[in-house]
Design a protein around this motif. Structure first.
Motif, mmCIF file in Angstrom:
data_model
loop_
_atom_site.group_PDB
_atom_site.id
_atom_site.type_symbol
_atom_site.label_atom_id
_atom_site.label_comp_id
_atom_site.label_asym_id
_atom_site.label_seq_id
_atom_site.Cartn_x
_atom_site.Cartn_y
_atom_site.Cartn_z
ATOM 1 N N ALA A 171 38.593 45.375 34.955
ATOM 2 C CA ALA A 171 38.477 45.034 36.375
ATOM 3 C C ALA A 171 39.825 45.161 37.059
ATOM 4 N N VAL A 172 39.828 45.805 38.237
ATOM 5 C CA VAL A 172 41.012 45.947 39.075
ATOM 6 C C VAL A 172 40.799 45.096 40.320
ATOM 7 N N SER A 173 41.778 44.278 40.660
ATOM 8 C CA SER A 173 41.638 43.291 41.726
ATOM 9 C C SER A 173 42.352 43.741 42.997
ATOM 10 N N PHE A 174 41.775 43.388 44.168
ATOM 11 C CA PHE A 174 42.315 43.803 45.458
ATOM 12 C C PHE A 174 42.385 42.632 46.441
ATOM 13 N N LEU A 175 43.423 42.623 47.243
ATOM 14 C CA LEU A 175 43.643 41.780 48.422
ATOM 15 C C LEU A 175 44.045 40.338 48.138
ATOM 16 N N ALA A 176 43.415 39.663 47.208
ATOM 17 C CA ALA A 176 43.691 38.237 47.014
ATOM 18 C C ALA A 176 43.615 37.879 45.538
ATOM 19 N N PRO A 177 44.332 36.846 45.114
ATOM 20 C CA PRO A 177 44.251 36.403 43.723
ATOM 21 C C PRO A 177 42.941 35.669 43.457
ATOM 22 N N CYS A 178 42.627 35.501 42.191
ATOM 23 C CA CYS A 178 41.450 34.741 41.810
ATOM 24 C C CYS A 178 41.713 34.079 40.458
ATOM 25 N N THR A 179 40.818 33.197 40.057
ATOM 26 C CA THR A 179 40.891 32.564 38.743
ATOM 27 C C THR A 179 39.740 33.083 37.889
ATOM 28 N N LEU A 180 40.088 33.756 36.797
ATOM 29 C CA LEU A 180 39.109 34.195 35.811
ATOM 30 C C LEU A 180 38.967 33.084 34.783
ATOM 31 N N ARG A 181 37.752 32.566 34.627
ATOM 32 C CA ARG A 181 37.513 31.480 33.690
ATOM 33 C C ARG A 181 36.764 31.998 32.471
ATOM 34 N N LEU A 182 37.082 31.465 31.329
ATOM 35 C CA LEU A 182 36.494 31.888 30.058
ATOM 36 C C LEU A 182 36.015 30.654 29.295
ATOM 37 N N GLN A 214 31.900 33.734 27.444
ATOM 38 C CA GLN A 214 31.385 33.956 28.788
ATOM 39 C C GLN A 214 32.560 33.954 29.756
ATOM 40 N N HIS A 215 32.365 34.591 30.906
ATOM 41 C CA HIS A 215 33.400 34.553 31.927
ATOM 42 C C HIS A 215 32.786 34.333 33.299
ATOM 43 N N SER A 216 33.593 33.865 34.214
ATOM 44 C CA SER A 216 33.161 33.635 35.590
ATOM 45 C C SER A 216 34.372 33.750 36.507
ATOM 46 N N ILE A 217 34.098 33.908 37.798
ATOM 47 C CA ILE A 217 35.150 33.968 38.816
ATOM 48 C C ILE A 217 34.938 32.800 39.764
ATOM 49 N N ALA A 218 35.950 31.970 39.902
ATOM 50 C CA ALA A 218 35.850 30.828 40.807
ATOM 51 C C ALA A 218 35.791 31.301 42.254
ATOM 52 N N PRO A 219 34.960 30.688 43.095
ATOM 53 C CA PRO A 219 34.918 31.076 44.515
ATOM 54 C C PRO A 219 36.283 30.910 45.180
ATOM 55 N N MET A 220 36.578 31.826 46.086
ATOM 56 C CA MET A 220 37.834 31.789 46.839
ATOM 57 C C MET A 220 37.506 31.575 48.314
ATOM 58 N N ASP A 221 38.538 31.252 49.092
ATOM 59 C CA ASP A 221 38.311 31.022 50.521
ATOM 60 C C ASP A 221 38.781 32.187 51.379
ATOM 61 N N VAL A 222 39.084 33.329 50.732
ATOM 62 C CA VAL A 222 39.509 34.531 51.453
ATOM 63 C C VAL A 222 38.753 35.736 50.900
ATOM 64 N N LEU A 223 38.771 36.831 51.679
ATOM 65 C CA LEU A 223 38.111 38.063 51.254
ATOM 66 C C LEU A 223 38.844 38.678 50.066
ATOM 67 N N ARG A 224 38.071 39.175 49.112
ATOM 68 C CA ARG A 224 38.635 39.835 47.943
ATOM 69 C C ARG A 224 37.689 40.937 47.502
ATOM 70 N N TYR A 225 38.241 42.024 46.943
ATOM 71 C CA TYR A 225 37.452 43.084 46.330
ATOM 72 C C TYR A 225 37.831 43.207 44.858
ATOM 73 N N SER A 226 36.875 43.696 44.083
ATOM 74 C CA SER A 226 37.135 43.991 42.676
ATOM 75 C C SER A 226 36.370 45.252 42.306
ATOM 76 N N VAL A 227 37.018 46.117 41.517
ATOM 77 C CA VAL A 227 36.336 47.281 40.961
ATOM 78 C C VAL A 227 36.228 47.072 39.453
ATOM 79 N N THR A 228 35.000 47.033 38.956
ATOM 80 C CA THR A 228 34.731 46.832 37.531
ATOM 81 C C THR A 228 34.302 48.153 36.921
ATOM 82 N N LEU A 229 34.946 48.520 35.826
ATOM 83 C CA LEU A 229 34.640 49.762 35.112
ATOM 84 C C LEU A 229 34.153 49.405 33.719
#
Length: 266
Positions: A171-182, A214-229
């Motif tokens: 996964a490539v992340s764009f615009l804003a940080p996020c928390t990847l949880r495992l 398992q993994h999850s992405i915590a909700p953020m309060d700003v716009l973000r994009y991700s490209v998953t390959l």
């Protein structure tokens, strides 16, 4: 296209990594070691959706993370392209999620998207397959399926593992940080980790962290994009998955499960 590599994270002690001099090599090793960073930088003290604490610890085997694989200009150019795509809400058996997606690759269509005459990966996204190749150690053309996800403010993904037909997840992340949880089940308890993911960075889920956690992405309060390959496991292909989707008709029990799991990925 590839920006200067600021930091490569793996399972080697920090003393063995010459960070200031590192740039992307021509190829990455195929054994794909696990990632490791300090509790201060990657393993956060942030809890999960239910407020349960994270314990500072080593990240699971098979996780890799690289910062600054894109420049700010490259990120801006790609986001401008993303904004023009006809994104649609992620749909699972008739229920819509709170994020929007668009997919590419061998006419593989997720639920909720209309069939297209050509779903091949466009040229402007090919450099991302090269990034995926270099972090994973597999050929760029092995990444047959690519998905763009738009996370509007408040959007995230609940706990899940990707479909078993997939092998490596990048996964490539764009615009804003996020928390990847495992997390993974150990007896009656959940073992938990988390990683802070910066924009313009890439991470890999391979082997144990891909198959056992398992993994999850915590909700953020700003716009973000991700490209998953994604790559497919031996004996599978994007065409096989498309045929499987065409047979996967909603049933009452499935719809009930879908309603509970709408924020999960396939």
């Amino acid at each position: 296209m590839l920006g200067t590599l600021a930091r490569l994270v793996n399972n080697k002690p920090a003393s063995q990594i010459d960070i200031p001099k590192m740039r992307f090599p021509e190829s990455m090793p195929t054994n794909r070691p696990s990632a490791k960073r300090s509790a201060k930088n990657v393993v956060s003290g942030m809890g999960d959706l239910f407020g349960e604490p994270e314990l500072p610890a080593e990240l699971p085997v098979g996780f890799r993370y690289i910062l600054d694989v894109l420049s700010s200009a490259e990120e801006k150019s790609l986001v401008q392209r993303f904004e023009k795509l006809p994104l649609k809400p992620f749909e699972f058996h008739g229920y819509q999620g709170n994020r929007r997606i668009y997919t590419f690759g061998h006419r593989y269509i997720f639920a909720g998207q209309e069939p297209r005459a050509d779903a091949s990966i466009p040229d402007y996204l090919r450099p991302l397959t090269e990034i995926a190749s270099r972090i994973s150690g597999v050929p760029a053309d092995a990444f047959e399926q690519l998905m763009l996800t738009e996370y509007a403010p408040g959007a995230g993904i609940g706990w899940h593992r990707d479909r078993p037909t997939y092998e490596d997840i990048v996964a490539v992340s764009f615009l804003a940080p996020c928390t990847l949880r495992l997390r993974r089940k150990v007896g009656e308890e959940w073992e938990r980790r988390s990683a802070h993911i910066e924009p313009r960075s890439v991470y890999l889920l391979h082997g144990p962290v891909r198959n056992s956690w398992q993994h999850s992405i915590a909700p953020m309060d700003v716009l973000r994009y991700s490209v998953t390959l994604r790559t497919f496991r031996p004996g599978h292909s994007s065409k096989d998955q498309q045929a499987s989707d065409s047979r996967d008709k909603p049933r009452a029990s499935r719809r009930d499960a879908a309603k509970r799991a709408i924020d999960r990925e396939y």
